[in-house]
Each structure stands twice: as C-alpha cells, then as structure tokens.
Motif scaffolding. Structure first.
Motif, short mmCIF file in Angstrom:
data_model
loop_
_atom_site.label_atom_id
_atom_site.label_comp_id
_atom_site.label_asym_id
_atom_site.label_seq_id
_atom_site.Cartn_x
_atom_site.Cartn_y
_atom_site.Cartn_z
N LEU A 82 4.12 -5.47 -0.65
CA LEU A 82 3.87 -4.41 -1.64
C LEU A 82 2.39 -4.29 -1.98
O LEU A 82 1.87 -3.19 -2.15
CB LEU A 82 4.69 -4.70 -2.90
CG LEU A 82 6.21 -4.59 -2.74
CD1 LEU A 82 6.91 -5.03 -4.02
CD2 LEU A 82 6.61 -3.17 -2.38
N MET A 83 1.71 -5.43 -2.08
CA MET A 83 0.28 -5.37 -2.40
C MET A 83 -0.53 -4.77 -1.25
O MET A 83 -1.49 -4.03 -1.47
CB MET A 83 -0.24 -6.77 -2.73
CG MET A 83 0.26 -7.30 -4.06
SD MET A 83 -0.35 -8.95 -4.43
CE MET A 83 0.62 -9.34 -5.89
N LEU A 84 -0.14 -5.08 -0.02
CA LEU A 84 -0.81 -4.46 1.11
C LEU A 84 -0.59 -2.95 1.09
O LEU A 84 -1.50 -2.17 1.41
CB LEU A 84 -0.29 -5.05 2.42
CG LEU A 84 -0.77 -6.46 2.77
CD1 LEU A 84 -0.07 -6.97 4.02
CD2 LEU A 84 -2.28 -6.47 2.97
N ASN A 85 0.61 -2.54 0.72
CA ASN A 85 0.89 -1.11 0.63
C ASN A 85 0.04 -0.44 -0.45
O ASN A 85 -0.36 0.72 -0.31
CB ASN A 85 2.38 -0.90 0.34
CG ASN A 85 2.76 0.56 0.36
OD1 ASN A 85 2.42 1.28 1.29
ND2 ASN A 85 3.47 1.01 -0.66
N VAL A 86 -0.24 -1.19 -1.52
CA VAL A 86 -1.05 -0.63 -2.61
C VAL A 86 -2.52 -0.57 -2.23
O VAL A 86 -3.18 0.46 -2.40
CB VAL A 86 -0.86 -1.48 -3.89
CG1 VAL A 86 -1.88 -1.08 -4.95
CG2 VAL A 86 0.55 -1.32 -4.43
N HIS B 299 -5.06 0.33 -8.68
CA HIS B 299 -4.58 -0.72 -7.78
C HIS B 299 -4.34 -2.02 -8.53
O HIS B 299 -3.35 -2.73 -8.28
CB HIS B 299 -5.59 -0.94 -6.65
CG HIS B 299 -5.67 0.21 -5.69
ND1 HIS B 299 -4.71 1.17 -5.59
CD2 HIS B 299 -6.62 0.53 -4.76
CE1 HIS B 299 -5.04 2.05 -4.66
NE2 HIS B 299 -6.21 1.68 -4.14
N LEU B 300 -5.24 -2.36 -9.45
CA LEU B 300 -5.08 -3.59 -10.22
C LEU B 300 -3.84 -3.54 -11.10
O LEU B 300 -3.09 -4.52 -11.20
CB LEU B 300 -6.33 -3.83 -11.08
CG LEU B 300 -7.61 -4.22 -10.33
CD1 LEU B 300 -8.78 -4.29 -11.31
CD2 LEU B 300 -7.44 -5.55 -9.62
N SER C 106 -14.00 1.59 -10.79
CA SER C 106 -13.57 2.98 -10.65
C SER C 106 -12.10 3.11 -11.02
O SER C 106 -11.35 2.12 -11.06
CB SER C 106 -13.78 3.45 -9.20
OG SER C 106 -12.94 2.72 -8.32
N ARG C 107 -11.68 4.35 -11.25
CA ARG C 107 -10.29 4.57 -11.65
C ARG C 107 -9.31 4.18 -10.54
O ARG C 107 -8.23 3.66 -10.82
CB ARG C 107 -10.10 6.04 -12.03
CG ARG C 107 -8.71 6.34 -12.58
CD ARG C 107 -8.57 7.78 -13.03
NE ARG C 107 -7.23 8.04 -13.53
CZ ARG C 107 -6.82 7.76 -14.75
NH1 ARG C 107 -7.68 7.22 -15.60
NH2 ARG C 107 -5.58 8.02 -15.13
N ALA C 108 -9.70 4.40 -9.29
CA ALA C 108 -8.82 4.04 -8.17
C ALA C 108 -8.59 2.53 -8.12
O ALA C 108 -7.46 2.06 -7.91
CB ALA C 108 -9.41 4.53 -6.86
N VAL C 109 -9.65 1.77 -8.33
CA VAL C 109 -9.52 0.31 -8.32
C VAL C 109 -8.66 -0.16 -9.49
O VAL C 109 -7.83 -1.06 -9.35
CB VAL C 109 -10.91 -0.36 -8.36
CG1 VAL C 109 -10.78 -1.87 -8.52
CG2 VAL C 109 -11.69 -0.03 -7.09
#
Length: 226
Positions: free
Chosen positions: A83-87, A33-34, A27-30
């Motif tokens: 930062l990754m947890l925030n994302v 995030h990537l 999906s676009r959301a994933v």
C-alpha cells in the motif's frame, strides 16, 4: 455515474492535510502521502490488534497464539509495504523497470540478507525448526524461542556434561545456515529428549532385580512414554 474514489478520499483528508501542511515545511503532495501512510499504518495496526484479541479469547495453546502473532505481523508488513508503494510510487510510469533495477542492485549488495529471507520462507514452509524444538546446527545446541525474518533465536543448552541444562546464553542463528548445514531436530518427531543414565551393577548383584526396580521407579515417576 460512480463517484471518483480518489477525489472522495482527497476531500475527506483535506482538513487533516491542511492542518499538517501548516506545521510541516513540505509540499501539499508530500503531506498527502504522509497522511495516507499514517492512515495505512493505523488501520493495519488496529486490524491486527483486533484479530489477536479474538485469537487470545478463543485459543489457549501458546504455540498457536505465537504462530498467529507472527503470521499477522508478516501479513501486515507485506500489505503495508504494498500500500505504501502504491501511495509513494503512483507517479512512476513503469514500476517494472524501477523494481528490476532495484532488485538487481539489491541482489548484489545484499546477498546474505536475501539468503536469510529465502531461508525464512523455507523454514515457514518446510518447518525444519519451530519454536519449542531443540535443535543443533554448526555445533550449537539449544531450544528455539523465536523466529524472525533474518534469524531464529536459540536458548543454548550445555552438551559437555550430557545433562542438557540451559547455559543462560541466547544465540541468534542466521536463517541462511539451514541451506548450507545439517540441522538436527531433537524433538521434532518425539516430544522428549533422549538421555541415558548409567547405572553400575556389580557382578555379584542380581541384575534382573535391579532392572525390575529401575523400571518400577521410571514407571512411577514418568509413566509410559512409548
């Protein structure tokens, strides 16, 4: 009015997200995030590399360079994790509940690794061992050549002959051992390892002359150590 930073960053990443979205079946959301995760890793890697290059140009001490490499690595990992947890966890309503449940499970399932991490913090803070030190723990003796999150590495030295020569074996010692066992640091306060050399002098020999000769040889070869 101030511009929406989220919208601005989203607009900047839209071409990249669209390109990746056409390749990966997510999906676009994933995909967003990537892409943000890859951007975080790239930025942290570039900043760490720039800092280390500056340190290498200005610092010649190998130990100081090693400490800078380790410190920047730890800082980059911690910042990256935050930062990754925030994302990835921005959609969670309560991070406190999530981390509370996660922490309780990890404390039970990962007792030994968590103990090693706590001991790693203790080692960095109190420095009972440091790279270059010769230490003994649980009957193992060697020179510390590396420190990591879960263990520190020893280059083993032989103690049976008393010569203290390297055996060529690498020993990975769990950090948690420093909490439950005595750690002997042979070089923490003095840069040399004490070693006795027996010299046989007969009853008929002049021991004063032998002593003077040995002191003269020692002063010539190694100088004044104390």
């Amino acid at each position: 009015m101030q511009p929406d930073s989220t919208a601005t960053s989203g607009d900047l990443l839209s071409p990249v997200v669209d390109a990746v979205h056409g390749v990966l079946p997510f999906s676009r959301a994933v995909i967003e995030h990537l892409v943000l995760t890859a951007l975080v890793v790239l930025v942290l890697w570039a900043v760490r590399l720039a800092v280390l290059k500056g340190v290498d140009r200005r610092v010649e001490d190998v130990r100081v360079r090693y400490q800078w490499r380790k410190t920047t690595q730890y800082v980059a990992v911690v910042l990256g994790a935050i930062l990754m947890l925030n994302v990835w966890l921005a959609e969670l309503g309560s991070l406190a509940t999530f981390f509370g449940l996660l922490g309780a499970g990890l404390a039970i399932a990962l007792k030994d690794p968590l103990l090693n991490i706590a001991a790693w913090v203790f080692i960095l803070w109190r420095r009972p061992v440091a790279p270059g030190d010769r230490v003994s723990i649980r009957g193992l003796t060697g020179d510390v050549i590396d420190q990591r999150l879960f263990a520190f590495t020893l280059l083993e030295v032989g103690t049976r002959t008393g010569a203290g020569q390297s055996t060529g074996r690498i020993i990975h010692v769990p950090n948690g051992w420093v909490f439950g066992d005595a750690v002997t640091n042979h070089t923490g306060a003095f840069a040399y390892v004490w070693h006795e050399i027996p010299v046989v002098v007969t009853f008929e020999s002049d021991w004063r002359a032998a002593k003077a000769l040995l002191l003269e040889i020692a002063a010539e070869k190694v100088g004044q150590l104390s």
